[in-house]
Scaffold this active site. Sequence first.
Site, mmCIF file in Angstrom:
data_model
loop_
_atom_site.group_PDB
_atom_site.id
_atom_site.type_symbol
_atom_site.label_atom_id
_atom_site.label_comp_id
_atom_site.label_asym_id
_atom_site.label_seq_id
_atom_site.Cartn_x
_atom_site.Cartn_y
_atom_site.Cartn_z
ATOM 1 N N HIS A 186 0.775 -1.190 0.114
ATOM 2 C CA HIS A 186 -0.057 0.066 0.069
ATOM 3 C C HIS A 186 0.864 1.182 0.062
ATOM 4 O O HIS A 186 0.286 2.235 -0.509
ATOM 5 C CB HIS A 186 -0.925 -0.051 0.960
ATOM 6 C CG HIS A 186 -2.263 -0.819 0.549
ATOM 7 N ND1 HIS A 186 -2.039 -2.088 0.798
ATOM 8 C CD2 HIS A 186 -3.220 -0.516 -0.170
ATOM 9 C CE1 HIS A 186 -3.289 -2.961 -0.118
ATOM 10 N NE2 HIS A 186 -3.891 -1.941 -0.527
ATOM 11 N N GLU A 428 -10.419 -11.566 -8.138
ATOM 12 C CA GLU A 428 -9.033 -11.457 -7.460
ATOM 13 C C GLU A 428 -8.677 -12.766 -6.891
ATOM 14 O O GLU A 428 -7.744 -13.117 -6.400
ATOM 15 C CB GLU A 428 -9.021 -10.407 -6.653
ATOM 16 C CG GLU A 428 -9.952 -10.032 -5.520
ATOM 17 C CD GLU A 428 -9.857 -8.922 -4.719
ATOM 18 O OE1 GLU A 428 -8.763 -8.241 -4.945
ATOM 19 O OE2 GLU A 428 -10.525 -8.609 -4.053
ATOM 20 N N ASP A 452 -4.088 -9.161 -6.285
ATOM 21 C CA ASP A 452 -4.508 -10.436 -5.058
ATOM 22 C C ASP A 452 -4.273 -11.673 -6.228
ATOM 23 O O ASP A 452 -4.026 -12.666 -5.656
ATOM 24 C CB ASP A 452 -5.614 -10.133 -4.525
ATOM 25 C CG ASP A 452 -5.359 -9.341 -3.248
ATOM 26 O OD1 ASP A 452 -4.398 -9.656 -2.630
ATOM 27 O OD2 ASP A 452 -6.552 -8.586 -2.794
ATOM 28 N N CYS A 499 -8.528 -3.800 -12.521
ATOM 29 C CA CYS A 499 -7.860 -2.541 -11.417
ATOM 30 C C CYS A 499 -6.584 -2.732 -10.507
ATOM 31 O O CYS A 499 -6.373 -1.701 -9.680
ATOM 32 C CB CYS A 499 -9.250 -1.998 -10.515
ATOM 33 S SG CYS A 499 -9.861 -3.461 -9.612
HETATM 34 C C1 PEP Z 1 -6.214 -6.118 -6.286
HETATM 35 O O1 PEP Z 1 -5.911 -6.968 -5.523
HETATM 36 O O2 PEP Z 1 -5.722 -6.273 -7.533
HETATM 37 C C2 PEP Z 1 -6.683 -4.810 -6.170
HETATM 38 C C3 PEP Z 1 -7.073 -3.878 -6.854
HETATM 39 O O3 PEP Z 1 -7.342 -4.543 -4.753
HETATM 40 P P1 PEP Z 1 -6.397 -4.345 -3.668
HETATM 41 O O4 PEP Z 1 -4.756 -3.812 -4.252
HETATM 42 O O5 PEP Z 1 -6.923 -3.129 -2.754
HETATM 43 O O6 PEP Z 1 -6.077 -5.364 -3.016
HETATM 44 MG MG MG Z 2 -7.328 -7.005 -3.796
#
Ligand code: PEP
Ligand code: MG
Length: 553
Positions: A186, A428, A452, A499
């Site tokens: 993150h 995911e 993920d 995404c």
């Molecule tokens: C993902 O897992 O690709 C995603 C967009 O969600 P996050 O990165 O918030 O887990």
């Molecule tokens: Mg995710």
Amino acid sequence: MVKGIGVCPGIALGKVLVLQEEELNVEKEEIEDIELEKERFNKAVLRSKEDLEKIKVQVTEELGEDNAEIFQAHLMILQDPELIDSTLKKIETGINAEYAFNEVVNQTIQVFEAIDDEYLRERAADIKDISKRVLKYLLGKEQSDITSLSEEIILVAEDLTPSDTASMDKKRVKGFLTNIGGRTSHTAIMARTLGIPAVVGLNNITENVKSGDIVAFDGETGEVIINPNDEQKKYYEDKKRIYEENKKELKELVGKESITTDGKVVELVGNIGTPSDVEALIDNDAEGVGLFRTEFLYMNRHELPTEEEQYNAYKTVLEAMKNKPVVIRTLDIGGDKNLDYLKFDYEMNPFLGYRAIRLCLDRRDIFCTQLRALLRASIYGKLRIMFPMISSLEELLEAKEILSQVKEELINEGYEISKDIEIGMMIEVPSAAIISDILAKHVDFFSIGTNDLIQYTTAVDRTNEKISHLYSPFNLGVLRLIKMVIDNAHQEGIWVGMCGEMAGDKTLIPILLGMGLDEFSMSPISILPARRLIRSLSLEESEKISCEKLRNA
Ligand code: PEP
Ligand code: MG
């Protein structure tokens, strides 16, 4: 030169600030001039209050009033007569201000911590935090505060928590360097959202540099030079200039379509974490929001956000995007994103644990509050609601059923709700990808969460830098799963977006385009480079590239 993982492109050259928790040594001393000591204490409190006032204004401007509430709470602590008067009384017995204050603070903290009440325990943490600021003033130490900085710096830390990044002085932080993390940790995602060059996974950068050193680095290649010589400085200055010129050129693509040379149009949208991130999306001409990670609304605070707070946040984003589509994902907490005020039990494998939709289906109170806020805000734009971490049809149907119930409840209460909200889910988890032909019958769209999906498909922890070489979007298993999801979705007549970070990667865009992906959601800074690339590609050629890749990665 040291090398880490470049996670946000851009060139940075500047002075280092190492963010480190420093032990404060408070010694007891006898003092003679009691009045002078009291004045010294009052001054330290006053300076701390002034700092907090400044931070509060700044955070309110940048992130809104809700995020600034914590600083108001801190200011109130500094006005608490219990704390201030008791310290002054102790000073009157002839002991130094820092010792007196530290004693009073420790006693208060002990009392609070002994009480079995979450709220009071958090107050204890606040008192600890704020007392450090006062003590540093008394001890003549520098405030290592990143919420308010007096000069431009490059922040060096073990890791940055989402709250560090949310509250820091964004105008003066010119780069991030951290010991741990990977492309999809993150810290990395936040850096890209803010457009701040960053290199993570540097192992021991906090030991190799000290505050005041100079570093130059490239946020794309991950190369970092510590205390560069004149020649190296010049090289990085030139590189920075070229980078900025390129950025200017990209601006010429604002307002243009994301279309291939043979006429295939795709949607280029952006990922955001807070309503204020929308600004960067608009600057970079995003065609919508492809992922609003709502969990950031739940962070940096002491309790769950209310329905009204969430409603305002969603309404702000929908209105700002002016009828362009906005995908808002329901709460995805857990994994590497925790909330102090929700007491999570210890888990051996938090990424495989109580997170996202699993938590929401268990904590209906939390889920329904969010759904109410989303549905109420739906009339202000083009809302798409998306469920994260779905791993079975049952889960999806349960989430949809709750959404229908909440909708009915709101209609009965007299609320107006948009009639064309699209409902989608993230792909995911491999099990969801495998049954995507079935799931596609129950949603309006899929968005592939490759951050993920890669970790679950290849069994590689996305945050573990020791095995980051194994965390690869080019893994043939991952590519084939993605292709399968796209084909299954199209078979059922629904659109598919992506995404995960993969969607903004220029080495992967041709392959994804060739596979038939309809929507690409990425950090704001990647949008215009992606548009330039897509406008230079033909769908036919991209299809050939992806066929080749799918046969043999
Ligand atoms: C993902 O897992 O690709 C995603 C967009 O969600 P996050 O990165 O918030 O887990
Ligand atoms: Mg995710």
